[in-house]
Write an enzyme that holds these catalytic residues in place. Sequence first.
Site, short mmCIF file in Angstrom:
data_model
loop_
_atom_site.label_atom_id
_atom_site.label_comp_id
_atom_site.label_asym_id
_atom_site.label_seq_id
_atom_site.Cartn_x
_atom_site.Cartn_y
_atom_site.Cartn_z
CB THR A 23 3.43 -6.45 0.60
OG1 THR A 23 2.44 -5.61 1.19
CG2 THR A 23 3.20 -6.55 -0.89
N GLY A 64 1.95 -14.52 -0.60
CA GLY A 64 2.00 -15.22 -1.88
C GLY A 64 1.85 -14.24 -3.04
N GLY A 65 1.36 -13.04 -2.75
CA GLY A 65 1.22 -12.00 -3.78
C GLY A 65 0.06 -12.24 -4.74
CD GLU A 98 -3.30 -7.04 7.25
OE1 GLU A 98 -2.49 -7.37 6.37
OE2 GLU A 98 -3.48 -7.69 8.30
CB ALA A 154 -0.93 0.00 1.22
CD GLU A 160 9.17 -0.78 6.80
OE1 GLU A 160 8.12 -0.67 6.15
OE2 GLU A 160 9.22 -1.37 7.91
NE ARG A 179 -7.63 -19.17 4.98
CZ ARG A 179 -7.04 -18.20 4.27
NH1 ARG A 179 -6.94 -16.98 4.74
NH2 ARG A 179 -6.55 -18.46 3.07
C1 LIG Z 1 2.08 -15.19 5.03
C2 LIG Z 1 1.07 -14.30 4.35
C3 LIG Z 1 0.62 -14.62 3.07
C4 LIG Z 1 -0.33 -13.80 2.45
N1 LIG Z 1 -0.71 -14.07 1.16
C5 LIG Z 1 -1.57 -13.23 0.52
C6 LIG Z 1 -1.89 -13.40 -0.86
O1 LIG Z 1 -1.37 -14.29 -1.55
N2 LIG Z 1 -2.79 -12.53 -1.43
C7 LIG Z 1 -3.37 -11.52 -0.72
O2 LIG Z 1 -4.18 -10.77 -1.28
N3 LIG Z 1 -3.03 -11.31 0.58
C8 LIG Z 1 -2.14 -12.10 1.20
N4 LIG Z 1 -1.79 -11.85 2.51
C9 LIG Z 1 -2.27 -10.60 3.14
C10 LIG Z 1 -1.45 -9.41 2.60
O3 LIG Z 1 -0.11 -9.79 2.46
C11 LIG Z 1 -1.51 -8.16 3.47
O4 LIG Z 1 -2.82 -7.87 3.85
C12 LIG Z 1 -0.92 -6.96 2.72
O5 LIG Z 1 0.36 -7.27 2.23
C13 LIG Z 1 -0.85 -5.72 3.60
O6 LIG Z 1 -0.19 -4.71 2.86
P1 LIG Z 1 0.09 -3.29 3.54
O7 LIG Z 1 0.91 -2.51 2.57
O8 LIG Z 1 -1.17 -2.72 4.02
O9 LIG Z 1 0.96 -3.65 4.83
P2 LIG Z 1 2.40 -4.31 4.92
O10 LIG Z 1 2.77 -4.97 3.65
O11 LIG Z 1 2.42 -5.12 6.15
O12 LIG Z 1 3.36 -3.04 5.07
C14 LIG Z 1 3.29 -2.18 6.18
C15 LIG Z 1 4.68 -1.65 6.46
O13 LIG Z 1 4.61 -0.58 7.40
C16 LIG Z 1 5.70 -0.68 8.30
N5 LIG Z 1 5.38 0.07 9.52
C17 LIG Z 1 4.55 -0.28 10.52
N6 LIG Z 1 4.53 0.66 11.48
C18 LIG Z 1 5.37 1.65 11.07
C19 LIG Z 1 5.80 2.87 11.65
N7 LIG Z 1 5.36 3.29 12.85
N8 LIG Z 1 6.70 3.63 10.97
C20 LIG Z 1 7.18 3.23 9.76
N9 LIG Z 1 6.82 2.06 9.19
C21 LIG Z 1 5.92 1.28 9.83
C22 LIG Z 1 5.83 -2.17 8.50
O14 LIG Z 1 7.08 -2.52 9.03
C23 LIG Z 1 5.59 -2.69 7.09
O15 LIG Z 1 6.78 -2.80 6.36
C24 LIG Z 1 -0.86 -12.67 3.13
C25 LIG Z 1 -0.41 -12.37 4.42
C26 LIG Z 1 0.56 -13.15 5.03
C27 LIG Z 1 1.05 -12.78 6.41
#
Ligand SMILES: Cc1cc2nc3c(=O)[nH]c(=O)nc-3n(C[C@H](O)[C@H](O)[C@H](O)COP(=O)(O)OP(=O)(O)OC[C@H]3O[C@@H](n4cnc5c(N)ncnc54)[C@H](O)[C@@H]3O)c2cc1C
Length: 597
Positions: free
Chosen positions: A187, A191-192, A561, A159, A178, A422
């Site tokens: 992310t 599995g992406g 998320e 995101a 980060e 699940r």
């Molecule tokens: C093992 C696994 C497999 C998955 N497989 C799938 C899939 O195949 N398809 C699918 O749709 N979803 C999948 N999901 C769900 C999906 O990966 C997540 O919902 C999604 O990646 C979240 O993206 P995001 O960018 O919101 O957060 P994230 O990718 O978690 O990124 C958030 C970032 O913010 C950083 N952060 C946090 N707090 C702070 C702060 N105070 N200051 C600076 N940085 C900070 C974190 O360290 C992190 O790097 C999976 C999840 C897991 C755990």
Amino acid sequence: MNKKKTLALLLSMSMLFSACGGAKTDNKAEDQKEETKVEEATEDATGEGTAKGHNGDIKAVVTFEGDKIAKVDLEHEETEGLGDKAADSLVEKIVANNSVNVDTVSGATVTSTALIEAVKAAIEASGRDVKAFETEAEEKTGETIEKETDVVVIGGGGAGFAAAVSAKEAGADVILLEKLASVGGNTLISGGEYAAPANELQEKEGIEDSKEQFAKDVEEAGGDPELIKVLADHATEDAYWLRDEIGVEWLDSLMFFGGHSVKRSLIPAAHTGNELIKNYLNKSEELGIEVQTEADVKEILAEDGKIAGVRVETADGEMIVKAKSVVIASGGFGANDEMTYEFDNEIDEHVLSTNSPGATGDGILMAEELGADTVDMEKIQLYPICDVETGKLLYCGDTRLVGGALLVNKEGNRFVEELGTRREISMAIKDQTDYVGYLLWDETSNETTGTMASNPQEAESLFERGLMVKADTLEELAEHFDIDKDVLLETVATFNENSAKEEDPEFNLRMLGWQVKDAPFYMMKAAPAVHHTMGGLKINTEAQVLNKDGEWIDGLYAAGEVTGGIHGSNRLGSVAMTDITVFGRIAGENAAANAKK
Ligand SMILES: Cc1cc2nc3c(=O)[nH]c(=O)nc-3n(C[C@H](O)[C@H](O)[C@H](O)COP(=O)(O)OP(=O)(O)OC[C@H]3O[C@@H](n4cnc5c(N)ncnc54)[C@H](O)[C@@H]3O)c2cc1C
């Protein structure tokens, strides 16, 4: 006696000799020669050491210039994009400080600890005393740095990058912060897989689908129809944006996830979210986006009711970044035990977490300080088949979903329908002896499923730690895990007999016809873990963060998320990737426009 001690002893003997006056006239020069000789004989220019990392041995070859560590060469198989980045950053610190007394990299503790041990072993092997390399690393400067930009993005996951790239392309200056030593978050370890209705591959395969059908599938879990409409409208064009603008390679086949009415999910190259992250990093570099790691945002600043920037803790001290727009993309709270226990009283210490350690809900807590509203916080998704030691989601356990596998307890009995939800399976496992279950399958299922072959590192790690066992007989498996042998044999015999008749009177398993009969057999120990937090900050269709009166907190946006309201009580497989991309892009574009007005 170690080599360094031998050196010290020889040196003091030669000094004693000269102090007693028994030395010859040109003793000093002689002694120096002697010292050099001893040095050469006892301290090698390089040393080699190994220690066990996350995915196997980490080998460190340390090259010295005298008593200075000149470089450290590594050989390892740590996770691409995460462990390898942590290892590189740690090596940099070790060389810069000439010390192994450096902080482990948060989010990669196992890799960091192993790397430090390997370097220590290499120092010792070179004949030097490790203690000489344990000096304190430099203190933080304590200075507060000030910066100014148009848009600050908190979090380097999918995101965050979608927002940062979109804001930059809309003409804004962007800083992405980060908190961990490497970007990627959940992310990267995902599995992406990406849900894209009415996509080109579906068309080729003759699968009928539409945005409306996708929206209907997602809405089943009770999410906000307005947000879901935006998600569905942009889902597929944004998958192509990832491909055409960011460079993500989608494979030539689709996946069918539970809850979707048709097969519609795209698969990234190598089946990993790192395909997104590594391409986002390249794109960010190309566009000149400032990406700063080890930048932990502690507070979102506001002045006169408007967003004014963020306060950050960095590796060196404190930083204030002034900005008119802030995008919160800090991920969910799946790795924050305190929060998951608070919002879901069925979760306790026997439920682990599949999440990246950065998923601690920081963005939610910081925005709440500014009056932000939240939604669905109690809606937490669990995953039942996870590593009992680390909580990692176990792809080898997918035999359950494809070829077929039984889930038994220590007493040798089945206790739940293996293809239940699940949550049902997770809670049932938590109720068993030692809070674990044992997944059992045979070679036919293994071959049909193929996940063990496509996840060799995971399989090897489980075998090595005795958490997965392969054996020619069921008795051997039972013995290894101390399971009641006789009951297990009876359980399997009963299931085989019923399954052949397409019956399962006990649990009504929805996939039958397969059996546990062809050696070798496999058994894996598993525990449930928190997988996704559906709740979070309340946003509108413009990705603006709302306060408790439903009004926008001027300048504040959120995506991914960290937000709630889209997935209701159950995030469908592959819809998170769509969500973080669609709303990440909207947040970035709007944040740029706000900063420029
Ligand atoms: C093992 C696994 C497999 C998955 N497989 C799938 C899939 O195949 N398809 C699918 O749709 N979803 C999948 N999901 C769900 C999906 O990966 C997540 O919902 C999604 O990646 C979240 O993206 P995001 O960018 O919101 O957060 P994230 O990718 O978690 O990124 C958030 C970032 O913010 C950083 N952060 C946090 N707090 C702070 C702060 N105070 N200051 C600076 N940085 C900070 C974190 O360290 C992190 O790097 C999976 C999840 C897991 C755990």
